[in-house]
Design a protein around this motif. Structure first.
Motif, PDB file in Angstrom:
ATOM      1  N   ILE A 167       1.127  -1.380  -0.304  1.00  7.23           N
ATOM      2  CA  ILE A 167       0.066   0.069  -0.034  1.00  7.23           C
ATOM      3  C   ILE A 167       1.315   1.374  -0.242  1.00  7.23           C
ATOM      4  CG2 ILE A 167      -1.746   0.903   1.149  1.00  7.23           C
ATOM      5  CD1 ILE A 167      -2.717  -1.609   1.707  1.00  7.23           C
ATOM      6  N   ASN A 168       2.087   1.167   0.901  1.00  9.81           N
ATOM      7  CA  ASN A 168       3.094   2.598   0.624  1.00  9.81           C
ATOM      8  C   ASN A 168       3.797   2.782  -0.600  1.00  9.81           C
ATOM      9  OD1 ASN A 168       1.943   2.753   3.382  1.00  9.81           O
ATOM     10  ND2 ASN A 168       3.306   1.951   4.162  1.00  9.81           N
ATOM     11  N   ASN A 169       3.892   1.388  -1.225  1.00  5.86           N
ATOM     12  CA  ASN A 169       5.008   1.304  -2.416  1.00  5.86           C
ATOM     13  C   ASN A 169       3.940   2.409  -3.761  1.00  5.86           C
ATOM     14  OD1 ASN A 169       5.916   0.928  -4.507  1.00  5.86           O
ATOM     15  ND2 ASN A 169       7.192  -0.903  -3.539  1.00  5.86           N
ATOM     16  N   LYS A 170       4.645   3.085  -4.478  1.00  4.75           N
ATOM     17  CA  LYS A 170       4.085   4.379  -5.323  1.00  4.75           C
ATOM     18  C   LYS A 170       3.786   3.330  -6.557  1.00  4.75           C
ATOM     19  CE  LYS A 170       6.168   8.436  -3.774  1.00  4.75           C
ATOM     20  NZ  LYS A 170       4.268   8.753  -2.602  1.00  4.75           N
ATOM     21  N   GLU A 171       4.602   1.877  -7.326  1.00  8.74           N
ATOM     22  CA  GLU A 171       4.617   1.455  -7.844  1.00  8.74           C
ATOM     23  C   GLU A 171       3.142   0.987  -8.013  1.00  8.74           C
ATOM     24  OE1 GLU A 171       7.851  -1.291  -8.753  1.00  8.74           O
ATOM     25  OE2 GLU A 171       9.896  -0.276  -8.211  1.00  8.74           O
TER      26      GLU A 171
END
Length: 162
Positions: free
Chosen positions: A138-142
């Protein structure tokens, strides 16, 4: 008056998490009461209830105080199992306040729906590890456009934007 009569009365009250009774001689009794925390909402027999931190259900209509936003729990469950699941969430990197609903399935696994409409499908094992993985995704922009994170299959992460 003996302690047992007080215990029987206090144990019937679903709002009480725990209590301690001490006789203060000669003529008084001290009762220390810890109130339950409200963890989630659920339906039982077509009536709305609050799941308390002791695993008991409290009728929603019986509560006079303002109840903050609580996630909704769906599924037929022993509510003490929900308390165990909540404790696992609290140990994880996942923030319980970010959850809008929880779904319990008969095969003993959970789905979580976040406030951002992300559905997390968990297996019935390695829940703590899976929650931490989901939080990292969820925190990963990808993975910004992904709204389904499926962690049911060991060693696989399936994401989708359905």
């Amino acid at each position: 008056i003996n302690n047992q009569s007080f215990k029987k009365i206090l144990e019937k009250n679903n709002l009480i998490q725990s209590f301690n009774i001490k006789k203060n001689y000669p003529n008084s009794i001290l009762i220390n009461i810890e109130k339950n925390n409200f963890l989630a909402l659920t339906n039982f027999n077509n009536e709305k209830y609050i799941i308390a931190s002791n695993g008991r259900l409290i009728k929603y209509k019986d509560i006079q105080e303002v109840v903050k936003e609580l996630p909704y729990v769906f599924g037929k469950i022993d509510y003490s199992k929900f308390i165990i699941f909540k404790e696992i969430i609290d140990k994880s990197q996942f923030n319980y306040e970010d959850i809008s609903s929880l779904y319990y399935f008969p095969n003993k696994r959970w789905n979580i729906k976040t406030n951002n409409n992300i559905l997390i499908k968990l297996s019935d094992t390695n829940i703590l590890e899976s929650l931490n993985i989901a939080k990292n995704i969820i925190n990963n922009k990808e993975f910004n456009n992904q709204n389904i994170i499926d962690l049911r299959i060991p060693n696989y992460i399936i994401t989708s934007n359905e």
